[in-house]
Design an enzyme around this catalytic site. Structure first.
Site, PDB file in Angstrom:
ATOM      1  N   TRP A 162      -2.585  -9.119   9.524  1.00 49.66           N
ATOM      2  CA  TRP A 162      -2.749  -9.476   8.103  1.00 49.66           C
ATOM      3  C   TRP A 162      -1.641 -10.401   7.638  1.00 49.66           C
ATOM      4  CZ3 TRP A 162      -7.408  -9.210   6.707  1.00 49.66           C
ATOM      5  CH2 TRP A 162      -8.242  -8.266   7.298  1.00 49.66           C
TER       6      TRP A 162
ATOM      7  N   ASP B 163       2.414  -7.357   0.601  1.00 53.59           N
ATOM      8  CA  ASP B 163       1.043  -6.881   0.763  1.00 53.59           C
ATOM      9  C   ASP B 163       1.138  -5.402   1.133  1.00 53.59           C
ATOM     10  OD1 ASP B 163      -1.482  -6.190   1.560  1.00 53.59           O
ATOM     11  OD2 ASP B 163      -1.680  -7.742   3.108  1.00 53.59           O
TER      12      ASP B 163
ATOM     13  N   LYS C 177      -8.424   1.487   0.581  1.00 59.95           N
ATOM     14  CA  LYS C 177      -7.788   2.387   1.549  1.00 59.95           C
ATOM     15  C   LYS C 177      -7.251   3.620   0.817  1.00 59.95           C
ATOM     16  CE  LYS C 177      -6.887  -1.807   3.957  1.00 59.95           C
ATOM     17  NZ  LYS C 177      -8.070  -1.823   4.805  1.00 59.95           N
TER      18      LYS C 177
HETATM   19  N1  PMP Z   1      -3.896  -6.825   4.093  1.00 62.16           N
HETATM   20  C1  PMP Z   1      -3.967  -5.687   4.787  1.00 62.16           C
HETATM   21  C2  PMP Z   1      -2.700  -4.998   5.188  1.00 62.16           C
HETATM   22  C3  PMP Z   1      -5.214  -5.153   5.122  1.00 62.16           C
HETATM   23  O1  PMP Z   1      -5.286  -4.018   5.824  1.00 62.16           O
HETATM   24  C4  PMP Z   1      -6.386  -5.821   4.715  1.00 62.16           C
HETATM   25  C5  PMP Z   1      -7.776  -5.274   4.992  1.00 62.16           C
HETATM   26  N2  PMP Z   1      -7.911  -4.430   6.025  1.00 62.16           N
HETATM   27  C6  PMP Z   1      -6.256  -7.010   4.012  1.00 62.16           C
HETATM   28  C7  PMP Z   1      -4.998  -7.480   3.704  1.00 62.16           C
HETATM   29  C8  PMP Z   1      -7.465  -7.783   3.569  1.00 62.16           C
HETATM   30  O2  PMP Z   1      -8.064  -7.096   2.541  1.00 62.16           O
HETATM   31  P1  PMP Z   1      -9.454  -7.464   1.933  1.00 62.16           P
HETATM   32  O3  PMP Z   1     -10.492  -7.103   2.939  1.00 62.16           O
HETATM   33  O4  PMP Z   1      -9.488  -6.626   0.697  1.00 62.16           O
HETATM   34  O5  PMP Z   1      -9.456  -8.922   1.631  1.00 62.16           O
END
Ligand code: PMP
Length: 381
Positions: A123, A192, A216
């Protein structure tokens, strides 16, 4: 009212299993969307046809109605309480997922300058790639060479003087690598926190901005929570598209357009559930207990299971480990599904198993998985 005992089908495997959980729910180890607290689902169900006598559900009501205004205000207040969000921070509920924040924060805050990115997993990689399309995103650290199994040490990091901000990911959901405390990085810190917000104590005042997708630890998919210091909003340049402008979103109380009303409502119920259980301290303690059940099984397996992340930074949210070979991994997944454990297949970039055990995941589910793991290792080791 307790549900009828019986059989149920897993959404992901289509398999039928008998569980001792309420409503015969399976143990859902998905990385997000994921398990929500049963009490929250029950409360939502209660208001599904007629929320508090308003005559309609929250899904159906105008976001400009008195009833909904009260819901969003209460949701924000509960989150502020849980995280002790300082007065000079706005709380926003945006759309486009945490992924859109990768772009939006760079559009708002790079402004022709430089930002430092610390990449400890998939991510974080996506965050820096997205920011690089908007301006100068300087990746000052990446753990790619070791397939993202660690965090940087102090000597790994050399920050750019006067960088507009430093970005990092507090918990890498795919690799299962987690910061255990707020890092002492210099300057303006943006984090994030999608996969460990509300799971451990953080000092919000140390961050210029925190963002997290809801799906989550907070609720269903559809909203992204942004906690942002007022002085950051003052830095937003003019001329941005309104939906992608933090100032516009803040001035409109997250209602520049129709917000994800239902998701915000559900987040509010989850916040109250966390508070009822003792707040973030209680969550953190329970998360440590739950993850320890699994990691201790990994550690006691004489190398049959191998943890992906290095010991001090392995995540309490996403427990990642591998088995000796592909055949055993396939057998583990097949047998675990038949036993009623859903969603354990690891991400292809790590392989093996990933058990996502966010706040709402029951302690018993970790104890049961640990027992299954012990048994599987003794039969196949
Ligand atoms: N950052 C992290 C740490 C994630 O785990 C995720 C999704 N698993 C995201 C960003 C992306 O999130 P989204 O699917 O809501 O765009």
């Amino acid at each position: 009212m307790m549900p009828d005992p019986g059989r149920m089908k897993s959404a992901q495997t289509g398999k039928t299993s008998i569980m001792s959980q309420p409503y015969n729910r399976v143990y859902n180890f998905s990385a997000g969307p994921c398990t929500l607290p049963v009490e929250v689902l029950e409360e939502a169900k209660e208001g599904l046809l007629n929320y508090k006598g308003v005559g309609m559900s929250v899904m159906e009501m105008s976001h400009r109605s008195k009833a909904y205004e009260a819901i969003i205000a209460e949701t924000e207040a509960s989150l502020r309480d849980l995280l002790s969000v300082p007065e000079d921070y706005r709380v926003l509920f945006l759309q486009g997922g945490a992924s859109l924040q990768f772009t939006m924060l760079a559009m708002n805050f790079l402004r022709g300058g430089v930002a430092d990115y610390i990449t400890t997993g998939t991510w974080g990689s996506k965050a820096v790639e997205s920011a690089a399309l908007e301006g100068k995103a300087n990746q000052i650290y990446t753990a790619k060479a070791t397939n993202f199994d660690r965090l940087p040490t102090k000597s790994d990091l050399s920050f750019t003087p006067n960088a507009n901000y430093v970005h990092f990911t507090s918990n890498e959901t795919i690799q299962g690598v987690q910061y255990k405390e707020d890092p002492a990085y210099p300057g303006t810190i943006i984090c994030d926190m999608s996969s460990d917000i509300l799971a451990r104590n953080v000092d919000v005042s140390k961050y210029a901005m925190i963002y997290a997708g809801a799906q989550k630890n907070m609720g269903p998919a559809g909203a992204t929570v942004v906690l942002i210091r007022d002085e950051m909003i003052e830095k937003v340049p003019s001329g941005l598209s309104p939906m992608l402008d933090y100032r516009v979103q803040a001035e409109n109380g997250s209602m520049y357009n129709t917000p994800p009303c239902w998701t915000i409502y559900m987040c509010g119920l989850v916040y109250k559930w966390v508070a009822k259980l003792g707040g973030i301290d209680a969550m953190q303690k329970q998360n440590e207990q739950k993850s320890a059940l699994l990691y201790s099984t990994v550690d006691r397996s004489n190398g049959f299971y191998k943890g992906h992340a290095v010991e001090p930074v392995r995540s309490t949210m996403n427990v990642t480990f591998t088995l000796p070979d592909e055949d055993l991994t396939k057998a583990f997944i097949k047998e675990s599904e038949a036993a009623g454990f859903d969603g354990l297949k690891g991400h292809r970039s790590v392989g093996g198993i990933r058990a996502s055990i966010y706040n709402a995941f029951p302690v018993q589910g970790c104890a049961d998985l640990a027992a299954f793991m012990g048994d599987f290792a003794s039969r196949n080791g």
